[in-house]
Design a protein around this motif. Structure first.
Motif, PDB file in Angstrom:
ATOM      1  N   LEU A   9       0.835  -1.211   0.000  1.00  0.00           N
ATOM      2  CA  LEU A   9       0.000   0.000   0.000  1.00  0.00           C
ATOM      3  C   LEU A   9       0.863   1.251   0.000  1.00  0.00           C
ATOM      4  CD1 LEU A   9      -3.037   0.005   2.462  1.00  0.00           C
ATOM      5  CD2 LEU A   9      -2.957   0.810   0.102  1.00  0.00           C
ATOM      6  N   LEU A  10       1.887   1.252   0.866  1.00  0.00           N
ATOM      7  CA  LEU A  10       2.783   2.407   0.949  1.00  0.00           C
ATOM      8  C   LEU A  10       3.504   2.626  -0.381  1.00  0.00           C
ATOM      9  CD1 LEU A  10       4.426   1.995   4.475  1.00  0.00           C
ATOM     10  CD2 LEU A  10       2.982   3.891   3.720  1.00  0.00           C
ATOM     11  N   GLN A  11       3.958   1.532  -0.972  1.00  0.00           N
ATOM     12  CA  GLN A  11       4.706   1.662  -2.229  1.00  0.00           C
ATOM     13  C   GLN A  11       3.824   2.179  -3.363  1.00  0.00           C
ATOM     14  OE1 GLN A  11       6.401  -2.276  -2.339  1.00  0.00           O
ATOM     15  NE2 GLN A  11       8.369  -1.575  -1.511  1.00  0.00           N
ATOM     16  N   ALA A  13       1.114   4.103  -2.767  1.00  0.00           N
ATOM     17  CA  ALA A  13       0.696   5.463  -2.389  1.00  0.00           C
ATOM     18  C   ALA A  13       1.838   6.450  -2.526  1.00  0.00           C
ATOM     19  CB  ALA A  13       0.176   5.462  -0.957  1.00  0.00           C
ATOM     20  N   LEU A  14       3.059   5.989  -2.313  1.00  0.00           N
ATOM     21  CA  LEU A  14       4.237   6.870  -2.375  1.00  0.00           C
ATOM     22  C   LEU A  14       5.207   6.272  -3.384  1.00  0.00           C
ATOM     23  CD1 LEU A  14       4.207   6.999   1.428  1.00  0.00           C
ATOM     24  CD2 LEU A  14       4.104   9.090   0.098  1.00  0.00           C
ATOM     25  N   PRO A  15       4.954   6.488  -4.654  1.00  0.00           N
ATOM     26  CA  PRO A  15       5.759   5.833  -5.687  1.00  0.00           C
ATOM     27  C   PRO A  15       7.223   6.264  -5.627  1.00  0.00           C
ATOM     28  CG  PRO A  15       4.332   7.503  -6.646  1.00  0.00           C
ATOM     29  CD  PRO A  15       3.968   7.398  -5.202  1.00  0.00           C
ATOM     30  N   PRO A  16       8.114   5.474  -6.238  1.00  0.00           N
ATOM     31  CA  PRO A  16       9.546   5.783  -6.182  1.00  0.00           C
ATOM     32  C   PRO A  16       9.840   7.181  -6.728  1.00  0.00           C
ATOM     33  CG  PRO A  16       9.156   3.664  -7.212  1.00  0.00           C
ATOM     34  CD  PRO A  16       7.828   4.295  -7.028  1.00  0.00           C
TER      35      PRO A  16
END
Lengths: 72, 172
Positions: A9-11, A13-16
């Motif tokens: 989910l975090l990855q 929601a907060l893409p590289p």
């Protein structure tokens, strides 16, 4: 919710974020260094007050001050 | 005398050479923590400014990269601390029977907001460990602490995030 799912989910929601700076940062660094090389003279309020007192003393009491400087 | 030794001795050309060699690595590390490219550029300059001022404290017998990374981490954390922390959003979504694009987007936005509301040190550890999947040893070295401390911070970050998301009705 397990940790793996939370990580996914975090990855999503907060893409590289890009890993390289979009431009050479040396010119900006150079400006920072040059700006620090010649800092503007800034006096604190008490320094201005001391300078004013000394100037007034020189103007109002030139003879005693001259005498003191001769003794020194 | 190698580059690091010349830098430690105050050689300006050596500083420029180190800047050019490490600016990408320092920027890349900072942007992973602050997740804002513009801020990361400014913080890269700030990091090298601190490096420049601290040249005398640099031990030329040790590698420059990890030292620069520790200073970059401190600069990034100082920056995050200076920013107003996002309050956890009061959000009560009702999960649709079948997930749709709008629901997924809302979940992502809410997850990002919950992440940004974490305390700074937990957020930095979570960003590096969970999002960037950096090794715990590397994170611990950069934050100047132990692996166990990083594990504890990540654990606490996960617990807070999970609680906030579940309170908002997000049960993926």
């Amino acid at each position: 919710m397990n940790e793996k799912r939370l990580q996914q989910l975090l990855q999503s929601a907060l893409p590289p974020v890009g890993e390289a700076p979009p431009r050479d940062l040396w010119p900006a660094m150079r400006r920072r260094l040059d700006g620090a090389a010649a800092p503007p003279i800034r006096l604190a309020a008490w320094e201005w007050a001391l300078a004013a007192v000394l100037a007034a003393a020189i103007l109002l009491l030139p003879v005693p001050l001259a005498g003191i400087s001769c003794l020194l | 005398m190698d580059l690091a030794q010349r830098f430690a001795a105050g050689d300006a050309d050596a500083f420029e050479a180190l800047f050019r060699q490490f600016q990408g690595e320092v920027y890349g590390w900072i942007v992973r923590i602050v997740r804002d490219p513009m801020a990361a550029e400014d913080l890269t300059i700030e990091t090298f400014w601190r490096i420049h001022r601290g040249a005398r404290r640099f031990d030329a017998a040790r590698p420059f990269g990890p030292w620069a990374r520790r200073i970059a981490t401190r600069a990034a954390i100082d920056y995050l601390k200076s920013q107003p922390r996002e309050a956890p959003a009061a959000f009560e979504p009702a999960a649709p029977a079948a997930p749709d694009a709008a629901w997924e987007r809302e979940v992502r936005e809410h997850t990002a907001a919950a992440f940004r509301s974490l305390p700074v040190r937990l957020r930095a550890a979570a960003a590096l460990a969970l999002i960037e999947e950096r090794p715990y040893e590397e994170i611990a070295a950069a934050l100047g602490t132990s692996v166990n401390t990083i594990k504890s911070r990540v654990f606490r970050a996960v617990r807070i995030l999970r609680r906030r998301l579940e309170r908002s009705g997000i049960h993926p």
